[in-house]
Design an enzyme around this catalytic site. Structure first.
Site, mmCIF file in Angstrom:
data_model
loop_
_atom_site.group_PDB
_atom_site.id
_atom_site.type_symbol
_atom_site.label_atom_id
_atom_site.label_comp_id
_atom_site.label_asym_id
_atom_site.label_seq_id
_atom_site.Cartn_x
_atom_site.Cartn_y
_atom_site.Cartn_z
ATOM 1 N N ASP A 22 14.507 -0.435 1.434
ATOM 2 C CA ASP A 22 14.974 -0.607 2.844
ATOM 3 C C ASP A 22 16.014 -1.538 2.747
ATOM 4 O O ASP A 22 17.312 -1.461 2.196
ATOM 5 C CB ASP A 22 13.853 -0.789 3.945
ATOM 6 C CG ASP A 22 14.228 -0.408 5.294
ATOM 7 O OD1 ASP A 22 15.490 -0.661 5.581
ATOM 8 O OD2 ASP A 22 13.441 -0.175 6.168
ATOM 9 N N ASP B 274 7.681 3.125 -2.204
ATOM 10 C CA ASP B 274 7.862 4.180 -1.485
ATOM 11 C C ASP B 274 9.156 4.255 -0.537
ATOM 12 O O ASP B 274 9.673 5.014 -0.575
ATOM 13 C CB ASP B 274 6.601 4.319 -0.390
ATOM 14 C CG ASP B 274 6.725 2.810 0.157
ATOM 15 O OD1 ASP B 274 6.654 2.012 -0.183
ATOM 16 O OD2 ASP B 274 6.415 2.856 1.653
ATOM 17 N N LYS C 235 16.994 3.921 1.774
ATOM 18 C CA LYS C 235 17.490 3.854 3.156
ATOM 19 C C LYS C 235 19.014 2.959 2.938
ATOM 20 O O LYS C 235 18.854 1.901 3.448
ATOM 21 C CB LYS C 235 16.796 3.368 4.083
ATOM 22 C CG LYS C 235 16.442 3.879 5.305
ATOM 23 C CD LYS C 235 15.703 3.283 6.311
ATOM 24 C CE LYS C 235 14.625 3.953 7.001
ATOM 25 N NZ LYS C 235 14.025 2.988 8.076
ATOM 26 N N ARG D 220 -0.329 6.899 7.165
ATOM 27 C CA ARG D 220 -0.074 6.963 5.742
ATOM 28 C C ARG D 220 -0.664 8.266 5.116
ATOM 29 O O ARG D 220 -0.278 8.679 4.207
ATOM 30 C CB ARG D 220 -0.915 5.827 5.167
ATOM 31 C CG ARG D 220 -0.225 4.471 5.380
ATOM 32 C CD ARG D 220 -1.142 3.385 4.836
ATOM 33 N NE ARG D 220 -0.527 2.186 5.080
ATOM 34 C CZ ARG D 220 0.419 1.321 4.775
ATOM 35 N NH1 ARG D 220 1.137 1.842 3.959
ATOM 36 N NH2 ARG D 220 0.273 0.082 5.187
ATOM 37 N N LYS E 232 0.942 -1.226 0.006
ATOM 38 C CA LYS E 232 -0.054 0.136 -0.051
ATOM 39 C C LYS E 232 0.864 1.375 0.031
ATOM 40 O O LYS E 232 0.499 2.330 -0.194
ATOM 41 C CB LYS E 232 -0.874 0.213 1.330
ATOM 42 C CG LYS E 232 -1.837 -1.015 1.481
ATOM 43 C CD LYS E 232 -3.027 -0.793 2.582
ATOM 44 C CE LYS E 232 -2.890 -1.168 3.800
ATOM 45 N NZ LYS E 232 -2.556 -2.715 4.109
ATOM 46 N N GLY E 233 2.175 1.089 0.499
ATOM 47 C CA GLY E 233 2.837 2.410 0.672
ATOM 48 C C GLY E 233 3.066 3.378 -0.623
ATOM 49 O O GLY E 233 3.288 4.404 -0.242
ATOM 50 N N VAL F 258 10.638 6.190 9.422
ATOM 51 C CA VAL F 258 9.723 7.333 8.926
ATOM 52 C C VAL F 258 8.572 6.853 8.571
ATOM 53 O O VAL F 258 7.973 5.536 8.250
ATOM 54 C CB VAL F 258 10.564 7.645 7.316
ATOM 55 C CG1 VAL F 258 12.101 8.382 7.979
ATOM 56 C CG2 VAL F 258 10.868 6.602 6.548
ATOM 57 N N ASP G 247 3.588 3.847 6.586
ATOM 58 C CA ASP G 247 2.979 3.646 7.800
ATOM 59 C C ASP G 247 3.627 3.158 9.196
ATOM 60 O O ASP G 247 4.688 2.709 8.746
ATOM 61 C CB ASP G 247 1.871 2.487 7.645
ATOM 62 C CG ASP G 247 2.636 1.203 7.624
ATOM 63 O OD1 ASP G 247 3.395 0.874 6.884
ATOM 64 O OD2 ASP G 247 1.982 0.173 8.300
#
Ligand code: PRP
Length: 180
Positions: free
Chosen positions: A104, A101, A132, A166, A44-45, A154, A160
């Site tokens: 990581d 989004d 990141k 969000r 969903k990000g 973040v 989220d």
């Protein structure tokens, strides 16, 4: 108390995000001017970034979405990636732009790149709003990066914590007392 009171620091303001997406859009517009890419958003990000990015790209394109899950409710990636919703359309022969989004550990994108490569697209590139690099364990890099950020927790603009924040219109660092 407002959700904004849970934010220790703003990493990217609404203006920062808008300006950066305009730049990314101009680059993608140039790079794909003779192509018709398919933007694949990883939900969903990505939902806000995807919506703003495609409007900043002046190219003929289609859009598709996948839903994947790797985190559960915690803050540490488990390493496993589950496909909750697959692509709706065939990507064989297409120029795929994966929209994330955040990059990581890289688990999600390295898995998705392999998964999509097996469907024989013409090309695959990755655009991520946030990178990141300090947390990377998988061998994957993005082709277009919005902001390179430090290893902080973040939220906002699609990201989220436990499904919340969000809708925060900027990227902020969550106060540690909120998740500890
Ligand atoms: C987040 C983000 C990426 C992934 C990045 O998704 O949207 O897909 O984690 O982390 P990685 O590089 O360590 O794999 P999440 O599983 O939190 O789901 P969401 O998009 O629904 O927030």
């Amino acid at each position: 108390m407002s959700m904004r009171d849970d934010i220790a620091k703003v990493l990217a303001s609404e203006d920062d995000i808008r300006a950066r997406i305009k730049e990314l859009g101009a680059r993608i517009t140039e790079d794909y001017k003779d192509k018709e890419p398919v933007f694949v958003g990883v939900l969903k990000g990505c939902f806000l970034f995807m919506a703003d990015l495609v409007r900043a790209c002046d190219v003929r394109c289609t859009v598709d979405f996948m839903v994947v899950s790797s985190y559960g409710a915690g803050t540490i990636s488990s390493g496993a990636v589950e496909i909750v919703k697959d692509l709706s359309h065939d990507i064989a022969g297409r120029d795929v732009i994966i929209v994330e989004d955040i990059l990581d550990s890289g688990n999600t994108l390295s898995y998705l790149k392999r998964y999509m490569n097996a469907r024989e697209p013409a090309s695959i590139r990755i655009v991520t709003l946030l990178d990141k690099p300090d947390r990377r364990t998988a061998d994957v890099e993005a082709d277009y990066i919005g902001f390179t950020i430090p290893d902080a927790f973040v939220v906002g603009y699609g990201l989220d914590y436990d499904q919340r924040y969000r809708n925060l219109p900027y990227i902020g660092v969550l106060k540690p007392e909120v998740y500890s």
